[in-house]
Design an enzyme around this catalytic site. Structure first.
Site, PDB file in Angstrom:
ATOM      1  N   HIS A 169       0.817  -1.216   0.000  1.00 52.17           N
ATOM      2  CA  HIS A 169       0.000   0.000   0.000  1.00 52.17           C
ATOM      3  C   HIS A 169       0.852   1.268   0.000  1.00 52.17           C
ATOM      4  CE1 HIS A 169      -3.695   2.148   0.271  1.00 52.17           C
ATOM      5  NE2 HIS A 169      -4.391   1.161   0.767  1.00 52.17           N
ATOM      6  N   ASP A 394      -5.955  -2.014 -21.649  1.00 44.00           N
ATOM      7  CA  ASP A 394      -5.978  -2.914 -22.806  1.00 44.00           C
ATOM      8  C   ASP A 394      -4.551  -3.344 -23.158  1.00 44.00           C
ATOM      9  OD1 ASP A 394      -6.261  -4.228 -25.215  1.00 44.00           O
ATOM     10  OD2 ASP A 394      -7.030  -2.486 -26.316  1.00 44.00           O
TER      11      ASP A 394
END
Length: 452
Positions: A169, A394
């Site tokens: 994190h 993508d």
């Protein structure tokens, strides 16, 4: 008869930046990063539909391309391949040295692809094998070293692939992760970084956030020395068995606008009404009604890059978010006015944060005085933001058919993103016990009808 394994590990390797492309690097953590030191890692899963994918094509074409493009990307985002170094008596840092790498796992799954990418309640445990764990940390008397990023690519024969990513994190927030993914996907599609360098955005690695007194305050309140050195340190991990299920809910732009209008009409003095606050307020009140808690806290982060003086570059690498928190007795959230109460609390607290004369950066611990009413039974948070279009990630096979934030399983968080089918609609990911989810679903769906 023992059940057959649903996951088979095909490869385990390491991916580094190309040799001699990164000449070492040290990234000191700021208080924005230090806040997340002890939090669980962040897990994301992207599912891509490839009905004709074969194991041969997967192993010989897809995997090598992902590795090569990741390597090239890492030279521009070197902290992803480094290690978090925590010291007992000075500020932590992320450090990269020549040869540091990202753990890269290749696997095959027999789980039902269509089931996993659905919106209906699904067993959380089914997803855990698809997300990579961070490699083991090393502990010395003067430091703890923790790898910060790992990747797993999983084949679903004749259905598709998933790409799971885990990051510590403290490495960076959603904006940093999105910039990294935009670079990786651009390089994967073109085969080199030429297009990315011409059209993409390089990260701003420089530590332009400089508040040393606040850094020390956060280190003191987090008791870093005790957490990492004076007791047995073990990073949290998700594992089975679990009784939790996850489901996705979609709120259309039409419904969201009607919720905003309802709040503005019923609470005309509320200084801040937004899609975000009414959506979170609605989900918060619905979850409260599905439980038997006494006190609840709801928290979310606010991007501070454009909200400090001088502004921080949009491509700043790392965490740069402030916490906004609201607390309420559960019976205030579950009555007839529960949704309005929740939306009002969130709107008021966000307005207070954004209009504070000291700005969004304060030299005080964000949890000071928060628990004066008692310790909450439920502490909810929000992962994600609709401002970042994660459904545009993508790699060359088209947009993902589903994006899941698996790390909400650690606590009572929800995930939020722009809908895959329409940027105006929003997807909410919810993880609850099976019993709570059974109660939540009708409350969520019927509650919308009651609002109007």
């Amino acid at each position: 008869m023992a059940s057959l394994p649903t996951l088979t590990i095909l490869q385990q390797s390491k991916v580094s930046p190309p040799p001699a492309t990164v000449h070492g690097g040290v990234l000191p953590l700021t208080f924005f990063d230090i806040l997340w030191l002890s939090f669980p890692p962040v897990h994301h899963l992207y599912f891509y539909e490839l009905p004709s994918v074969t194991k041969t094509h997967f192993i010989e074409t897809i995997v090598p391309n992902l590795k090569q493009s990741l390597s090239i990307t890492l030279q521009h985002f070197f902290p992803f391949s480094g290690n978090l170094i925590v010291f007992p008596n000075r500020k932590p840092e992320i450090r990269y040295a020549e040869g540091d790498s990202v753990a890269f796992t290749v696997a095959e799954s027999t789980l039902g692809f269509d089931d996993l990418i659905g919106n209906h309640p699904r067993e959380c445990g089914k997803f855990y094998g698809l997300i990579p764990v961070l490699p083991e940390f090393t502990k010395e008397p003067d430091r703890v070293e923790i790898p910060v990023f790992s990747v797993q690519v999983t084949l679903f024969p004749n259905s598709g692939v998933s790409i799971g990513m885990t990051n510590h994190h403290s490495l960076g927030d959603a904006s940093t992760r999105f910039c990294f993914l935009k670079a990786w996907t651009s390089i994967a599609r073109s085969g080199s970084d030429e297009s990315f360098l011409a059209n993409g955005t390089l990260p701003v690695i420089d530590r332009v956030v400089n508040y040393p007194k606040i850094d020390e305050l956060y280190l003191k309140n987090l008791e870093v020395e005790t957490t990492f050195f004076k007791k047995e340190f073990q990073p949290p991990r998700l594992s089975e068995p679990t009784d939790k299920v996850r489901a996705t809910f979609v709120l259309t732009r039409t419904v969201l606008d009607r919720l905003k209008k309802l709040v503005s009409t019923k609470v005309p003095t509320l200084p801040y009404v937004s899609t975000f606050t009414v959506l979170c307020g609605y989900v918060w009140s619905c979850i409260a009604k599905s439980r038997n808690d006494e006190l609840e806290i709801f928290g979310f982060t606010v991007d501070c890059r454009a909200r400090v003086d001088p502004p921080i570059p949009a491509a700043y690498f790392g965490n740069c978010v402030g916490l906004c928190l609201a607390i309420a007795k559960t019976d205030h959230l579950t009555g007839d006015e529960g949704f309005l109460t929740a939306a009002q609390l969130l709107g008021e607290n966000l307005h207070k944060m954004l209009t504070d004369e000291n700005g969004v950066v304060n030299d005080k611990w964000p949890f000071d005085g928060l628990f004066s009413q008692g310790m909450p039974t439920t502490m909810m948070g929000v992962a994600g933001t609709p401002k970042l279009k994660f459904y545009d990630i993508d790699f060359g096979w088209g947009r993902p058919v589903k994006h899941e934030t698996i790390s909400i399983d650690y606590n009572d968080s929800i995930s939020l993103s722009a809908c895959k089918d329409s940027n105006g609609d929003l997807e909410i990911g919810v993880c609850l016990s099976a019993t709570e989810m059974e109660a939540f679903v009708p409350i969520f769906t019927n509650g919308l009808e009651a609002c109007f």
